[in-house]
Structures are given as C-alpha cells and as structure tokens.
Design an enzyme around this catalytic site. Structure first.
Site, short mmCIF file in Angstrom:
data_model
loop_
_atom_site.label_atom_id
_atom_site.label_comp_id
_atom_site.label_asym_id
_atom_site.label_seq_id
_atom_site.Cartn_x
_atom_site.Cartn_y
_atom_site.Cartn_z
N GLU A 33 8.64 -8.64 -1.83
CA GLU A 33 7.26 -8.81 -2.31
C GLU A 33 7.18 -10.07 -3.16
OE1 GLU A 33 4.61 -7.50 -0.75
OE2 GLU A 33 5.25 -5.48 -1.30
N GLY A 120 -9.09 -3.31 -0.30
CA GLY A 120 -8.53 -3.40 -1.65
C GLY A 120 -7.37 -2.46 -1.89
N GLU A 158 -7.70 -18.16 4.46
CA GLU A 158 -7.65 -17.35 3.23
C GLU A 158 -7.58 -18.27 2.00
OE1 GLU A 158 -7.22 -13.73 3.13
OE2 GLU A 158 -7.13 -13.71 0.94
N ASP A 170 1.13 -11.54 5.53
CA ASP A 170 0.13 -10.60 6.05
C ASP A 170 -0.38 -11.02 7.43
OD1 ASP A 170 0.51 -9.73 3.51
OD2 ASP A 170 -1.46 -10.32 2.76
C1 GLA Z 1 -0.48 -10.57 -0.73
C2 GLA Z 1 -0.39 -11.92 -0.04
C3 GLA Z 1 0.94 -12.09 0.70
C4 GLA Z 1 2.11 -11.75 -0.22
C5 GLA Z 1 1.88 -10.43 -0.96
C6 GLA Z 1 2.94 -10.17 -2.00
O1 GLA Z 1 -0.51 -9.54 0.21
O2 GLA Z 1 -1.45 -12.09 0.87
O3 GLA Z 1 1.05 -13.37 1.21
O4 GLA Z 1 2.37 -12.80 -1.12
O5 GLA Z 1 0.62 -10.39 -1.60
O6 GLA Z 1 4.18 -10.03 -1.42
#
Ligand code: GLA
Length: 384
Positions: A33, A120, A158, A170
């Site tokens: 993460e 969210g 984004e 993502d």
């Molecule tokens: C969000 C961002 C991702 C990543 C996560 C944390 O989901 O969109 O790119 O950085 O947070 O791991």
C-alpha cells in the site's frame, strides 16, 4: 449476448442496437500500500463489484452523460472539456480530455453509467469508471490502444481531472484483473505476474468503516510529496537513487534524521516493499498464516509511520487481531476511511461480522458494512 456478466437493470433503457456495454471492476489489494507511486510493488486483484457503461456515438462533438446512481444527465462538448471536480462526470471527461491531448480522434458520444462498487470505500470506484470509459471509447472509435496505455491514460485523467496524484495500481488492476488471481505488479516497469490466490480454509472479508475518505485527496498528495522529499534528501549521498524503490533502511538512516516526519514515511515504504516480496513467497508456499501476519504489520506501518489510518480503521484491525478466526487484517487503499481487508476462517466469518458489527455500533454509532468478495476478470466488453 452478454456472456457471463449480466447487464444491470438500470442500464436497460439506454441500450440501442448501436450501443456497446463495458464492465470495469473495482479492486482489492492484498499487500503493498502506498508503494505504487514510489515505483515499488503491489498485489491487487479485480473484484465482482464493477462499473458498467453503455456507450454509442453522438452527432458532432456533443457528449451526453447519464448516471443512473445519481439519476442525473449532463451535457458537454468535446471542444470545451474541463474538470468538474467532485462531480461524477469529471472521471469520464478526464478520459475524453486525455484522448484528445494524445491526438486520438474521437467524436461526440452518449454514455450512461451504473456501478455497484461502493463509493468512498477504498475499492477504487473512480478507477473503475475511468477504465470503463477509456475501454469503451477505445472500442467505439476503434483507437487500437493497448490495455497498458489505457491504464496510463486513466491514471493521468485522475491526476488532472480529479486532482489526485494517484499511482498506477487501481487502473492497472481494473484493466488487467484475472479471475481467482492476484497481480504482482512492478510499478516501475509495469511488468506483472499472476498468482492464483488459494486461501484454503480461509476467505477474504472486507469490513467497511463507512468513514468516507474526504481527507484522502489532499493528504494523499502530501504523502506523495513527502516521499519525493525523502528521495531528494537521499540523493545527496546516493545520486543513483531514482525513487524509494532503490532505497534501503541503511540509506534512510544515513540521510534523514529520525525525528523528521519524512523519515517515518520513507521507512514505511521501504519496509512495505520488503513485506510484499516476502509475502509473495508465503503465498507460493501456501503459508497463508505467515502472509496474514505481514498484513497486520502493514497496518501498523500505515497507522503509525505513514499516518493514513483513522480511529475507526484502527479499531476494526484491533478487533480482528483479538479474534482467533482472523489471521491477517489491515486498512486497504489510500486510507482515512474505507475498508479493512481480513483473511478469516471460512466457517467463522459470519460470526465475526456479527460480533464486530455490534461492537462497532456501540463504540462509533455507525453501521458497519461487510462484503465477501470474489476475484473476477478485468475490464471487458459485455455487449456489442
Ligand atoms: C489509492 C491510489 C493508488 C494507491 C493506493 C494506496 O487507491 O489510487 O494509486 O496509491 O491509494 O496504495
């Protein structure tokens, strides 16, 4: 006609004989993460909650967008696209803008969107809508763009239209998901490898704190610049370093004072990359218990060093830690709200959910939600 994915009822009125329907899923992330924008590794998977768009060409450069969730229609022209931050349409407009910036030839279109990815909740509903749109426009106008390029286009949308300087995880997970597999993605090279996720007697449970991560976009961008500040400090002594991906604990100790907040940010990222590498070996060895322990360690790092958790998420992970049926749990995604991801003994999952729901209501006066998710395929056309 629709293959294995069913066309959601609310989209039926928008289907004509010229329409294409695309499905693009939300994602989970097992470990890794806040590593993606540091050119590290992530381990996400696409899920059975998704965004669906129905799209067809429109005359001229008129764009007509409808959200079934918000029951709202908005109209724009391609020539005058700009961000509408905070509005659902910004994710769609951001994609059209990126395509135009890259000189792809698109015309007007009508698009209706429906989704069952909770908003969210840290399951990347925004990436899902971006990827659904990018994939649909690519199909509709025959642009011939690869999935990799589409993921980069969606990420840039984004950045520019939602204002979040997100990494690539993502969008990549949504586009590249594979049923029952997690994706080990190298966020520097974009090389990736699928791993079948075999959890044996365990299953994945998401506990949704119902805290909407409103702080997320500002604080997210702050974390990103703190990591960049760390890299700049380390480069003074180690000029070959390009990102935290290239950094070791020793380098951090040599270059940044332990009282500096940037020290803790960098330490977390470096340790998380190591945990991910070791965690993949655990999974390959079928040692889910060892993997679960790393998830708890990740949460500790995200909460104390990276400071992207919140009291509700900490509470949920603490409850999981005290429950012998849970072998691993942590907050998931950008943070400041959303879900925890838990690896739970299959037959004990219902009891766990019931117990924590009551406790959570008592402590926070909030209704906990839970999702038992399946790992599904990435973006695809489900009707043409
Ligand atoms: C969000 C961002 C991702 C990543 C996560 C944390 O989901 O969109 O790119 O950085 O947070 O791991």
């Amino acid at each position: 006609m629709s293959g294995k994915y069913t066309i959601p009822g609310p989209l039926q009125p928008f289907i004509t004989d010229k329409a294409i329907i695309v499905r693009s899923p939300g994602r989970i992330n097992l470990i890794g993460e806040h590593t993606d924008y540091n050119e590290g590794f992530v381990l996400p998977a696409a899920i059975d909650k998704a965004v669906y768009v129905v799209i067809e060409k429109n005359e001229g450069d008129r764009i007509v967008l409808h959200s079934t969730d918000f029951n709202e229609t908005v109209e724009y022209t391609l020539a005058a696209i700009k961000p509408v931050v905070g509005h659902w349409s910004t994710y769609i407009l951001g994609i059209a803008d990126q395509l135009q910036q890259r000189s792809y030839s698109i015309g007007g279109f009508k698009l209706a969107v429906y989704g069952d990815v909770p908003l969210g909740a840290g399951l990347s509903s925004s990436a899902a809508i971006e990827c659904a749109t990018a994939f649909a426009l690519n199909e509709l106008f025959g642009l011939g763009i690869t999935r990799k390029e589409l993921s980069l286009i969606a990420q840039k949308a984004e950045h520019e239209f939602a204002g979040v300087k997100c990494g690539i995880m993502d969008q990549f997970a949504s586009l590249f998901g594979k049923k029952n597999n997690v994706i080990r993605l190298d966020c520097r090279s974009l090389d990736y490898e699928y791993f079948p996720l075999e959890l044996g007697q365990y299953k994945l449970v998401l506990l949704d704190s119902q805290v909407k991560h409103s702080l997320a976009s500002t604080e997210y961008n702050v974390r990103r610049s703190q990591c960049e500040a760390g890299v700049a400090a380390i480069q003074q002594q180690y000029p070959a370093v390009k990102s935290l991906r290239d950094v070791s604990r020793e380098m951090i100790n040599a270059c940044i004072g332990p009282a500096d907040i940037v020290y803790r940010r960098c330490k977390y990222v470096v340790e998380e990359n190591i945990r991910l590498q070791e965690g993949c070996i655990d999974l390959l060895n079928g040692n889910v218990e060892a993997f679960g322990k790393k998830m708890f360690a990740t949460h500790e790092g995200l909460s104390k060093d990276y400071e992207v958790s919140c009291k509700e998420l900490d509470y949920l992970v603490e409850q999981a830690q005290h429950n012998s049926s849970v072998i691993g749990a942590r907050m998931m995604g950008g943070g400041f709200g959303g879900c925890t991801i838990n690896i739970v003994q299959k037959e004990a999952a219902d009891a766990l959910i019931e117990k924590v729901t009551v406790q959570y209501q008592n402590v926070f006066q909030k209704d906990l939600k839970s999702y038992t998710i399946q790992i599904e395929e990435g973006t695809s056309v489900i009707m043409k």
